[in-house]
Design an enzyme around this catalytic site. Structure first.
Site, PDB file in Angstrom:
ATOM      1  N   LEU A 154     -11.241  27.747  52.616  1.00  0.00           N
ATOM      2  CA  LEU A 154     -11.782  26.401  52.758  1.00  0.00           C
ATOM      3  C   LEU A 154     -10.738  25.379  52.314  1.00  0.00           C
ATOM      4  O   LEU A 154     -10.097  25.566  51.281  1.00  0.00           O
ATOM      5  CB  LEU A 154     -13.056  26.243  51.913  1.00  0.00           C
ATOM      6  N   LEU A 185     -19.366  18.949  48.234  1.00  0.00           N
ATOM      7  CA  LEU A 185     -19.412  20.353  48.624  1.00  0.00           C
ATOM      8  C   LEU A 185     -18.078  21.063  48.393  1.00  0.00           C
ATOM      9  O   LEU A 185     -17.032  20.623  48.891  1.00  0.00           O
ATOM     10  CB  LEU A 185     -19.816  20.476  50.100  1.00  0.00           C
ATOM     11  N   ASP A 186     -18.115  22.153  47.640  1.00  0.00           N
ATOM     12  CA  ASP A 186     -16.955  23.013  47.383  1.00  0.00           C
ATOM     13  C   ASP A 186     -15.752  22.244  46.835  1.00  0.00           C
ATOM     14  O   ASP A 186     -14.594  22.567  47.138  1.00  0.00           O
ATOM     15  CB  ASP A 186     -16.543  23.766  48.659  1.00  0.00           C
ATOM     16  N   ALA A 187     -16.011  21.219  46.030  1.00  0.00           N
ATOM     17  CA  ALA A 187     -14.913  20.396  45.505  1.00  0.00           C
ATOM     18  C   ALA A 187     -14.994  20.213  44.000  1.00  0.00           C
ATOM     19  O   ALA A 187     -14.353  19.329  43.450  1.00  0.00           O
ATOM     20  CB  ALA A 187     -14.914  19.034  46.201  1.00  0.00           C
TER      21      ALA A 187
END
Length: 242
Positions: A154, A185-187
């Protein structure tokens, strides 16, 4: 087993912080068994983790947090967390959802989840292929206490089959990242990462197998560091004090 206090803190860096914290412990007859500290000279932030034995400590365990907040936290603008070895963290694992969830069922499910977490006094959450967006309400209820694991492709290889995309691209390494969950998200702040090398001989299934094994290892390391109280999150980064 000897009862131990663990203190983690960060604050603007100023002279005398280390001396005052250690003096607080030693004057009250605490035996320091671990100390680590770090200064971010770019942001001028001081980070510290310290452990001490409580057997002869003069301040009652239930009053240590109030004493420290009054004497030092206000003075130095500290953000601190205090833990005790006789209080074990309770973990909840949120597994992969097998069926699609509508907005209505998602809201009802989250309500039940939060009630269950409160009932069992859960202190942190691990997402295991959860594949759902965690609501802002849940994230705010567990700040820097929801841990996620995902492949490090990602955002380069997004979608349902990232390992297939990586195979087609001919990557030479694959990785995994474990991080705290935030509203982005995903950070969130990264706790642990690792990679494994890939060659032209590896098939798509080889990538999948190696990737899944790596995800398990990276997640395990991240959870271990969290429950050992070695992670200090500041803004969107972490300082790991070993």
């Amino acid at each position: 087993m000897m009862k131990i206090a663990k203190l983690l803190l960060h604050c603007p860096d100023k002279p005398g912080i280390l001396a005052e914290v250690t003096d607080f412990i030693t004057v009250n007859k605490g035996n320091i068994i671990y100390l680590d500290q770090y200064v971010d000279h770019v942001k001028n932030i001081f980070f510290m983790r310290i452990e001490w034995e409580l057997m002869d400590f003069l301040v009652p365990q239930e009053k240590i947090e109030d004493y420290f907040a009054t004497l030092y936290a206000q003075k130095y603008e500290m953000n601190f967390r205090l833990y005790f070895s006789d209080t074990k963290p309770r973990m909840a694992i949120f597994p992969f959802h097998l069926f699609p969830i509508t907005k209505e069922t998602k809201e009802e499910q989250e309500k039940k989840e939060m009630e269950l977490l409160a009932k069992h006094k859960i202190t942190f959450i691990v997402l295991a292929r959860y594949m759902q967006v965690i609501s802002e309400r849940m994230i705010n209820a567990y700040p820097n206490r929801i841990i996620n694991i995902h492949h490090s492709f990602l955002p380069a290889f997004v979608g349902a089959k990232p390992y297939h995309a990586a195979f087609e691209r001919g990557v030479k390494i694959i990785g995994a990242t474990s991080h705290y969950v935030t509203t982005e998200l995903d950070a969130g702040p990264i706790i642990e990462q690792d990679v494994v090398h890939i060659t032209h001989k590896d098939t798509v299934q080889d990538l999948v197998n190696k990737g899944k094994d790596l995800e398990k290892i990276v997640l395990s390391r991240a959870v271990q560091k969290h429950i050992e109280r070695k992670v200090l999150a500041y803004k969107n980064k972490t300082v790991i004090l070993n």
